[in-house]
Design an enzyme around this catalytic site. Structure first.
Site, short mmCIF file in Angstrom:
data_model
loop_
_atom_site.label_atom_id
_atom_site.label_comp_id
_atom_site.label_asym_id
_atom_site.label_seq_id
_atom_site.Cartn_x
_atom_site.Cartn_y
_atom_site.Cartn_z
N PHE A 140 0.84 -1.19 0.00
CA PHE A 140 0.00 0.00 0.00
C PHE A 140 0.88 1.24 0.00
O PHE A 140 1.74 1.40 0.86
CB PHE A 140 -0.93 0.03 1.22
CG PHE A 140 -1.86 1.22 1.21
CD1 PHE A 140 -2.98 1.22 0.40
CD2 PHE A 140 -1.59 2.35 1.98
CE1 PHE A 140 -3.84 2.32 0.36
CE2 PHE A 140 -2.43 3.45 1.94
CZ PHE A 140 -3.56 3.43 1.13
N ASP A 225 9.23 3.02 1.57
CA ASP A 225 8.02 3.69 2.04
C ASP A 225 7.88 3.40 3.53
O ASP A 225 7.42 2.34 3.93
CB ASP A 225 6.80 3.19 1.25
CG ASP A 225 5.49 3.83 1.74
OD1 ASP A 225 5.49 4.42 2.83
OD2 ASP A 225 4.48 3.71 1.03
N LYS A 254 2.78 9.45 8.61
CA LYS A 254 1.85 9.21 9.72
C LYS A 254 2.28 9.73 11.10
O LYS A 254 1.73 10.68 11.61
CB LYS A 254 1.51 7.72 9.81
CG LYS A 254 0.61 7.26 8.66
CD LYS A 254 0.07 5.87 8.89
CE LYS A 254 -1.04 5.51 7.92
NZ LYS A 254 -0.60 5.07 6.61
C1 LIG Z 1 -0.90 5.29 5.18
C2 LIG Z 1 0.11 4.93 4.19
C3 LIG Z 1 0.24 5.63 2.97
C4 LIG Z 1 -0.71 6.75 2.60
O1 LIG Z 1 -0.69 7.82 3.50
P1 LIG Z 1 -1.87 8.91 3.49
O2 LIG Z 1 -1.43 9.93 4.51
O3 LIG Z 1 -3.13 8.20 3.89
O4 LIG Z 1 -1.96 9.47 2.14
C5 LIG Z 1 1.24 5.26 2.11
N1 LIG Z 1 2.10 4.26 2.39
C6 LIG Z 1 2.01 3.56 3.55
C7 LIG Z 1 3.00 2.47 3.82
C8 LIG Z 1 1.02 3.86 4.46
O5 LIG Z 1 0.91 3.15 5.59
#
Ligand SMILES: *Cc1c(COP(=O)(O)O)cnc(C)c1O
Length: 399
Positions: A140, A225, A254
């Protein structure tokens, strides 16, 4: 329907006013303090999800309140037409924690941080004759079109294709498959150090190191990421540091702002200067209030020794839960205060609901996996309370 007329009224207004992309959440949160939150009826919960691994210092932490209040009083926004000191301090602070020379771009969310990495990789790929990207199945990376095109979960990607870049997906954790997929035509490999939304799934030992070697031998950029894993969540500032691997590009978001919106993309080495003047931007990026909040998060983690705390209480939480013998419990995976509780059957929504009735907020992440990501400040007694309540929660969910 819930047992609260106040919550029911708010939920039905939400349903009328909002697009139907979210289900209607079960609880209306009104306020919080530390790891406790209260709903619209004044009912108290222990927060074991922290706004999806965001509220690193819990709720209403004095350091965060003070940083945000004084910054919003001084100046709330400058835009990128003007500098502000908090953004410079934060960029320097992040580079210091990373310990590797690099350059920072500030965005407002995770997907935007990845969008920045995506554009950097695209520009590099175009210049070098590298037309495709590689990413992991079930990964994701966010919801904007670039980040979505890298997202392996087909149910959320498919309705929006085709995408501008060819992305090839490989099974996560399989170094041989990665080696097959990455050639000298590959611009970049996007990986989470542990897959978050897929269910908090760590890769086999050495996977990130193998990815680094594959990228080094082919010239592809390695993008880590760490939007969910960074800023102490795993008991390290960054999850890649645990593996001793330095990516070319790092994204985080986050937990960085402790609840205020901020994302960051960091380029190292040749990736630090892929962008030239005019290549990218954001009106709100580097917002001084968000940057002041992030500085307060980082200082508090350091001052209060929270990395070590996360390792200690995280091990107690994982160990305490894993020791429970219950037919519904298959195991616990993850590191620090970032755990996936794996069930033997698809009962995660029932576990979430039973936990809520018992006074704990957790997240049904997958049909058979529940995510725990409490604030980094969660206390040993709060961990103990959840571990103690856990068998009865499982039994109720299994009924
Ligand atoms: C939450 C998340 C995203 C997206 O972040 P948003 O602030 O919701 O746009 C991307 N990559 C990872 C690994 C995530 O956990």
């Amino acid at each position: 329907m819930t047992d609260s007329p106040v919550a029911d009224a708010l939920r039905s207004r939400f349903e009328q006013a909002f697009m139907p992309n979210y289900g209607v959440p079960p609880v209306v949160l009104a306020r919080g303090e530390g790891c406790r939150v209260w709903d619209a009826d004044g009912r108290e919960y222990l927060d074991f999800i922290g706004g999806i691994a965001v509220s690193s210092l819990g709720h209403a932490h004095p350091a965060l309140v003070e940083a945000v209040t004084s910054q919003v009083t001084a100046i709330a926004h400058t835009s990128n037409l003007f500098l502000n000191e908090p953004e410079i301090l934060l960029a320097e602070r992040l580079l210091g924690l990373l310990g590797v020379p690099g350059r920072v771009f500030f965005a407002n969310s995770g997907t935007e941080a990845n969008e920045c990495a995506y554009k950097m990789a695209r520009k590099y790929g175009k210049a070098e004759g590298r037309p495709y990207f590689v990413a992991a199945e079930n990964g994701f990376h966010g919801r904007t079109m670039g980040a979505l095109s890298l997202t392996g979960k087909t149910s959320i990607r498919e309705p929006f294709g085709p995408f501008p870049v060819d992305v090839r997906f490989v099974p996560y954790g399989d170094a041989d498959a990665l080696k097959q997929a990455v050639t000298e035509q590959c611009a970049a490999v996007f990986l989470e150090p542990t897959q978050g939304e897929a269910g908090v799934v760590p890769p086999p030992e050495g996977y990130l190191r193998a990815a680094r070697e594959i990228c080094d031998s082919t010239g592809a950029l390695l993008v880590a990421d760490e939007i969910q894993s960074a800023v102490g969540r795993t008991g390290h500032w960054f999850a890649h540091q645990h593996e001793g691997v330095v990516p070319d590009i790092l994204t985080l978001a986050k937990g960085l702002g402790g609840g205020l919106p901020i994302g960051a993309c960091v380029g190292f080495g040749r990736a630090a200067t892929i962008f030239v003047k005019g290549d990218h931007g954001s009106t709100f990026g580097g917002n001084p209030v968000s940057c002041a909040a992030a500085l307060a998060v980082l200082s508090t983690i350091e001052r209060d020794g929270l990395l070590e705390h996360v390792r200690t209480v995280g091990a107690a939480l994982a160990g305490g839960l894993a020791a429970v013998e219950h037919p519904l419990l298959a195991g616990v995976r993850g590191r620090g205060l970032w755990l996936g509780v794996v069930l033997t059957r698809d009962r995660a929504p029932q576990v979430q609901a039973a936990a809520q009735r018992a006074g704990f907020l957790v997240n049904a992440l997958q049909p058979d996996a529940v995510r725990l990501a409490p604030p980094l400040v969660v206390g040993a007694a709060e961990i103990g309370a959840f571990v103690e309540a856990f068998p009865a929660i499982l039994t109720e969910a299994d009924a």
